[in-house]
Design a protein around this motif. Structure first.
Motif, PDB file in Angstrom:
ATOM      1  N   MET A  11      -4.302   6.655   0.496  1.00 58.04           N
ATOM      2  CA  MET A  11      -3.505   5.456   0.748  1.00 58.04           C
ATOM      3  C   MET A  11      -2.171   5.799   1.387  1.00 58.04           C
ATOM      4  SD  MET A  11      -4.341   3.455  -2.786  1.00 58.04           S
ATOM      5  CE  MET A  11      -6.046   3.163  -3.282  1.00 58.04           C
ATOM      6  N   TRP A  12      -1.491   6.808   0.855  1.00 61.34           N
ATOM      7  CA  TRP A  12      -0.177   7.162   1.385  1.00 61.34           C
ATOM      8  C   TRP A  12      -0.288   7.674   2.815  1.00 61.34           C
ATOM      9  CZ3 TRP A  12       2.738  11.604   2.775  1.00 61.34           C
ATOM     10  CH2 TRP A  12       4.118  11.377   2.871  1.00 61.34           C
ATOM     11  N   HIS A  13      -1.282   8.519   3.074  1.00 63.12           N
ATOM     12  CA  HIS A  13      -1.406   9.070   4.427  1.00 63.12           C
ATOM     13  C   HIS A  13      -1.859   8.005   5.422  1.00 63.12           C
ATOM     14  CE1 HIS A  13      -0.392  13.196   3.576  1.00 63.12           C
ATOM     15  NE2 HIS A  13      -1.155  13.158   2.497  1.00 63.12           N
ATOM     16  N   ALA A  14      -2.625   7.015   4.979  1.00 64.27           N
ATOM     17  CA  ALA A  14      -2.959   5.901   5.864  1.00 64.27           C
ATOM     18  C   ALA A  14      -1.700   5.121   6.225  1.00 64.27           C
ATOM     19  CB  ALA A  14      -3.988   4.987   5.203  1.00 64.27           C
ATOM     20  N   LEU A  15      -0.862   4.853   5.232  1.00 65.37           N
ATOM     21  CA  LEU A  15       0.346   4.065   5.453  1.00 65.37           C
ATOM     22  C   LEU A  15       1.404   4.812   6.254  1.00 65.37           C
ATOM     23  CD1 LEU A  15       0.475   2.487   1.910  1.00 65.37           C
ATOM     24  CD2 LEU A  15       0.231   1.209   4.046  1.00 65.37           C
ATOM     25  N   GLN A  16       1.360   6.134   6.212  1.00 66.56           N
ATOM     26  CA  GLN A  16       2.276   6.936   7.015  1.00 66.56           C
ATOM     27  C   GLN A  16       1.760   7.144   8.438  1.00 66.56           C
ATOM     28  OE1 GLN A  16       5.360   8.056   5.793  1.00 66.56           O
ATOM     29  NE2 GLN A  16       4.752   6.699   4.122  1.00 66.56           N
ATOM     30  N   GLY A  17       0.465   6.861   8.642  1.00 66.74           N
ATOM     31  CA  GLY A  17      -0.156   7.151   9.928  1.00 66.74           C
ATOM     32  C   GLY A  17      -0.673   5.911  10.621  1.00 66.74           C
ATOM     33  N   PRO A  18      -1.993   5.829  10.834  1.00 71.39           N
ATOM     34  CA  PRO A  18      -2.558   4.725  11.617  1.00 71.39           C
ATOM     35  C   PRO A  18      -2.273   3.331  11.082  1.00 71.39           C
ATOM     36  CG  PRO A  18      -4.153   6.514  11.434  1.00 71.39           C
ATOM     37  CD  PRO A  18      -3.016   6.857  10.518  1.00 71.39           C
ATOM     38  N   HIS A  19      -2.011   3.192   9.788  1.00 76.20           N
ATOM     39  CA  HIS A  19      -1.772   1.865   9.223  1.00 76.20           C
ATOM     40  C   HIS A  19      -0.301   1.593   8.956  1.00 76.20           C
ATOM     41  CE1 HIS A  19      -6.064   0.644   7.757  1.00 76.20           C
ATOM     42  NE2 HIS A  19      -5.889   0.529   9.054  1.00 76.20           N
ATOM     43  N   ARG A  20       0.574   2.290   9.655  1.00 74.65           N
ATOM     44  CA  ARG A  20       2.000   2.065   9.402  1.00 74.65           C
ATOM     45  C   ARG A  20       2.414   0.633   9.749  1.00 74.65           C
ATOM     46  NH1 ARG A  20       1.905   5.589  13.767  1.00 74.65           N
ATOM     47  NH2 ARG A  20       2.357   7.325  12.388  1.00 74.65           N
ATOM     48  N   ASP A  21       1.686  -0.022  10.665  1.00 75.37           N
ATOM     49  CA  ASP A  21       2.041  -1.403  11.004  1.00 75.37           C
ATOM     50  C   ASP A  21       1.737  -2.371   9.866  1.00 75.37           C
ATOM     51  OD1 ASP A  21       2.928  -0.618  13.479  1.00 75.37           O
ATOM     52  OD2 ASP A  21       1.115  -1.206  14.555  1.00 75.37           O
ATOM     53  N   PHE A  22       0.899  -1.957   8.913  1.00 77.65           N
ATOM     54  CA  PHE A  22       0.602  -2.789   7.751  1.00 77.65           C
ATOM     55  C   PHE A  22       1.471  -2.409   6.553  1.00 77.65           C
ATOM     56  CE2 PHE A  22      -3.447  -2.790  10.127  1.00 77.65           C
ATOM     57  CZ  PHE A  22      -3.668  -4.160  10.239  1.00 77.65           C
ATOM     58  N   ALA A  23       2.353  -1.439   6.719  1.00 78.80           N
ATOM     59  CA  ALA A  23       3.074  -0.864   5.585  1.00 78.80           C
ATOM     60  C   ALA A  23       4.416  -1.542   5.330  1.00 78.80           C
ATOM     61  CB  ALA A  23       3.306   0.623   5.827  1.00 78.80           C
ATOM     62  N   ARG A  24       4.753  -1.594   4.064  1.00 78.91           N
ATOM     63  CA  ARG A  24       6.119  -1.877   3.630  1.00 78.91           C
ATOM     64  C   ARG A  24       6.606  -0.596   2.967  1.00 78.91           C
ATOM     65  NH1 ARG A  24       6.155  -8.101   1.254  1.00 78.91           N
ATOM     66  NH2 ARG A  24       5.162  -9.069   3.083  1.00 78.91           N
ATOM     67  N   THR A  25       7.725  -0.082   3.409  1.00 78.25           N
ATOM     68  CA  THR A  25       8.187   1.219   2.938  1.00 78.25           C
ATOM     69  C   THR A  25       9.600   1.143   2.379  1.00 78.25           C
ATOM     70  OG1 THR A  25       9.016   1.839   5.133  1.00 78.25           O
ATOM     71  CG2 THR A  25       6.735   2.417   4.625  1.00 78.25           C
ATOM     72  N   ARG A  26       9.869   2.066   1.488  1.00 74.07           N
ATOM     73  CA  ARG A  26      11.213   2.272   0.953  1.00 74.07           C
ATOM     74  C   ARG A  26      11.293   3.745   0.600  1.00 74.07           C
ATOM     75  NH1 ARG A  26      15.266  -0.948  -2.055  1.00 74.07           N
ATOM     76  NH2 ARG A  26      16.396   0.445  -3.463  1.00 74.07           N
ATOM     77  N   GLY A  27      12.209   4.477   1.242  1.00 73.78           N
ATOM     78  CA  GLY A  27      12.242   5.921   1.046  1.00 73.78           C
ATOM     79  C   GLY A  27      10.908   6.516   1.465  1.00 73.78           C
TER      80      GLY A  27
END
Length: 231
Positions: A11-27
């Motif tokens: 999940m984390w590597h998806a959100l850091q990579g190809p799915h970053r446009d779907f991500a909400r991030t903090r730190g």
């Protein structure tokens, strides 16, 4: 880190990579948009600040769903459930065209209401109003009614997860699910990526199906739903 190692924390590597446009991030913490999927992630080596950042990404009524081979959470976090699962890698080449029946039609936002109704009947796992945006969804209709579907969920560098594989009870045993998975797998391979999927260890029927379609066990993995401390 090798591409395969990324799958230990999908999940984390998806959100850091190809799915970053779907991500909400903090730190360093991340989560999917809550209308897309409930999954969240922290780095492979999370520290207290990462867990605090993940908690800040959640509304008071929300929980986080994470996955990994050996999940550990801060003592103050409440574990709601843990589910033992398997992570399987798909074939690196599609089945011969003669062996694959293309029975699925593309599904999109206009089909979401029907897709949600099918999910409610079959319970393949989390599927929310915007999950369809993750792409690759194919469906089969009988008598005008959507009775089976399969599509994509997490996407990591070099890998795409097959997910939401489901068929109405009265249409099972006809090879519909296997044909849909084959079609989804063929599309993933055509992009130069490798398919993977997850299943609970108790879902022996699904695991047998996936093995028959060329998937092999990579690792046992755990899914957990947790709630951050309040106050």
């Amino acid at each position: 880190m090798s591409p395969t190692d990324l799958l230990d924390n999908p999940m984390w590597h998806a959100l850091q990579g190809p799915h970053r446009d779907f991500a909400r991030t903090r730190g360093r913490a991340a989560r999917y948009d809550p209308e897309v999927t409930p999954f969240s992630g922290v780095p492979d080596d999370p520290d207290p600040a990462d867990w605090a950042d993940l908690a800040a990404l959640l509304r008071p009524d929300e929980v986080a769903v994470l996955a990994g081979p050996a999940l550990a959470f801060p003592d103050a976090w409440e574990t709601i459930f843990r589910i033992a699962g398997v992570q399987m890698l798909g074939p690196d080449s599609p089945p011969p065209a003669a062996d694959r029946e293309s029975i699925g039609s593309a599904l999109g936002p206009e089909d979401v209401e029907e897709m949600l109704e099918l999910v409610a009947r079959t319970r393949p796992g989390p599927f929310l109003p915007r999950t369809v945006e993750l792409g690759g969804y194919l469906g089969v209709r009988r008598g005008g009614r959507l009775v089976a579907m399969a599509g994509h969920r997490m996407r990591l560098p070099g890998y795409t997860e097959v997910s939401a594989v489901c068929t109405d009870v009265e249409f099972r045993g006809q090879g519909i699910g296997g044909s849909l998975v084959d079609q989804v797998v063929a599309g993933i391979l055509a992009r130069g990526e490798r398919p993977l999927l997850h299943a609970t260890v108790e879902n022996e029927g699904a695991i047998r199906l996936y093995r028959s379609l060329g998937f092999t066990l990579r690792k046992h993995i755990e899914f957990a739903e947790v709630r951050p401390p309040t106050g």
